[in-house]
Motif scaffolding. Structure first.
Motif, PDB file in Angstrom:
ATOM      1  N   VAL A  71       1.041  -1.213   0.050  1.00  0.00           N
ATOM      2  CA  VAL A  71      -0.021  -0.127  -0.162  1.00  0.00           C
ATOM      3  C   VAL A  71       0.785   1.220   0.016  1.00  0.00           C
ATOM      4  CG1 VAL A  71      -0.053   0.159   2.602  1.00  0.00           C
ATOM      5  CG2 VAL A  71      -1.942   1.184   1.119  1.00  0.00           C
ATOM      6  N   CYS A  72       0.371   2.413  -0.329  1.00  0.00           N
ATOM      7  CA  CYS A  72       0.903   3.709  -0.145  1.00  0.00           C
ATOM      8  C   CYS A  72       0.161   4.382   0.762  1.00  0.00           C
ATOM      9  CB  CYS A  72       1.532   4.458  -1.265  1.00  0.00           C
ATOM     10  SG  CYS A  72       2.026   6.003  -0.745  1.00  0.00           S
ATOM     11  N   THR A  73       0.277   4.361   2.104  1.00  0.00           N
ATOM     12  CA  THR A  73      -0.735   5.291   2.907  1.00  0.00           C
ATOM     13  C   THR A  73      -0.767   6.757   2.671  1.00  0.00           C
ATOM     14  OG1 THR A  73       0.776   5.447   4.606  1.00  0.00           O
ATOM     15  CG2 THR A  73      -0.570   3.667   4.768  1.00  0.00           C
ATOM     16  N   LEU A  74       0.337   7.393   1.986  1.00  0.00           N
ATOM     17  CA  LEU A  74       0.605   8.610   2.084  1.00  0.00           C
ATOM     18  C   LEU A  74      -0.269   9.235   0.576  1.00  0.00           C
ATOM     19  CD1 LEU A  74       1.567  11.237   3.527  1.00  0.00           C
ATOM     20  CD2 LEU A  74       3.603  10.789   2.230  1.00  0.00           C
ATOM     21  N   CYS A  75       0.022   8.243  -0.474  1.00  0.00           N
ATOM     22  CA  CYS A  75      -0.283   8.675  -1.684  1.00  0.00           C
ATOM     23  C   CYS A  75      -0.582   7.630  -2.458  1.00  0.00           C
ATOM     24  CB  CYS A  75       0.495   9.816  -2.394  1.00  0.00           C
ATOM     25  SG  CYS A  75       2.247   9.498  -2.285  1.00  0.00           S
ATOM     26  N   SER A  76       0.268   7.478  -3.592  1.00  0.00           N
ATOM     27  CA  SER A  76       0.190   6.344  -4.582  1.00  0.00           C
ATOM     28  C   SER A  76       1.473   5.749  -5.191  1.00  0.00           C
ATOM     29  CB  SER A  76      -0.678   6.697  -5.386  1.00  0.00           C
ATOM     30  OG  SER A  76      -0.171   7.841  -6.349  1.00  0.00           O
ATOM     31  N   CYS A  77       2.510   5.853  -4.355  1.00  0.00           N
ATOM     32  CA  CYS A  77       3.632   5.235  -4.785  1.00  0.00           C
ATOM     33  C   CYS A  77       3.449   3.571  -5.116  1.00  0.00           C
ATOM     34  CB  CYS A  77       4.692   5.318  -3.598  1.00  0.00           C
ATOM     35  SG  CYS A  77       4.963   7.196  -2.941  1.00  0.00           S
ATOM     36  N   TYR A  78       4.403   3.279  -6.091  1.00  0.00           N
ATOM     37  CA  TYR A  78       4.111   2.173  -6.691  1.00  0.00           C
ATOM     38  C   TYR A  78       5.096   1.781  -7.413  1.00  0.00           C
ATOM     39  CZ  TYR A  78       0.801  -0.873  -9.352  1.00  0.00           C
ATOM     40  OH  TYR A  78       0.003  -2.020  -9.981  1.00  0.00           O
TER      41      TYR A  78
HETATM   42 FE    FE Z   1       2.777   7.433  -2.478  1.00  0.00          FE
END
Ligand code: FE
Length: 229
Positions: free
Chosen positions: A133-140
């Motif tokens: 998951v990326c809890t802060l934004c959408s790191c992938y």
């Molecule tokens: Fe992120």
């Protein structure tokens, strides 16, 4: 060394739902008045404004931007990750390198670039299931999975994957026994995670290409398992 998982979940969550519930929840939460707002959206306009400014100031080359977007929209996708997984299944020494140093191992297969340098690969086993998951934004991990799906970026997934990973997994149709430990990995811009799923039984006679065809994006994020058919 990868950072420790943010949560070791042991408690069961609510009953099964469809994964689309996550998206539906997002939409339901997004209930302020956009009804009469013209497209493009506020975000699109802001991105356009930023792009225009950067181009105008000579800070970015619009052709380079187009090439970058074209690459991640059409050329890089989860098939790259699937090839990485299949190679790890058939080549134990590659798997060792992949788990020890994900970024350099995927470069052996020609994948990498800006988003692939600090890639940590976490292995699913009969006793451990990993969820990203990326809890802060959408790191992938773009270099191996392409662009993230909408649900990955949704606020409910980002918060609930940490609070209630087993419940989220059930919504995706994956009901794990209590004996399986669930590890949740929180991505950042510097550190991105890829799940190495378990090779399904009954695939002993498949070659690397046929194995790669079985591997799904969802399995490499950790919301699904790979199945033999
Ligand atoms: Fe992120």
């Amino acid at each position: 060394m990868p950072a420790p998982p943010v949560e070791l979940a042991t408690s069961p969550g609510p009953g099964p739902f469809a994964s689309r519930d996550i998206i539906a929840t997002t939409m339901a939460e997004h209930d302020h008045d956009h009804a009469h707002q013209a497209v493009p959206s506020d975000l699109t306009l802001r991105v356009k404004a930023l792009e225009s400014l950067l181009v105008e100031k000579g800070l970015v080359d619009p052709a380079a931007l187009d090439a970058l977007i074209e690459t991640y929209e059409h050329k890089v996708g989860p098939r790259n990750g699937a090839r990485v997984v299949a190679r790890a299944w058939v080549d134990p020494t590659f798997k060792q390198r992949l788990l020890a140093e994900g970024g350099s191992a995927i470069r052996e297969l020609g994948y990498g670039g800006a988003q692939g340098e600090n890639l940590v690969v976490v292995e699913n086993t009969p006793g451990v299931h990993n969820l990203v998951v990326c809890t802060l934004c959408s790191c992938y991990p773009w270099s191996v999975l392409g662009l993230p799906p909408v649900w990955y970026k949704s606020a409910p997934y980002r918060s609930r994957a940490v609070i209630d990973p087993r419940g989220v997994l059930r919504e995706f149709g994956l009901d794990l026994p209590e004996s399986v430990e669930v590890r949740v990995w929180d991505s950042t811009a510097e550190l991105r995670y890829l799940v190495l799923p378990e090779r399904p039984g009954g695939t002993e006679n498949l070659d690397e290409e046929a194995l790669a065809a079985l591997v799904t994006r969802d399995a490499m994020v950790g919301v699904a398992k790979v199945t033999a058919s």
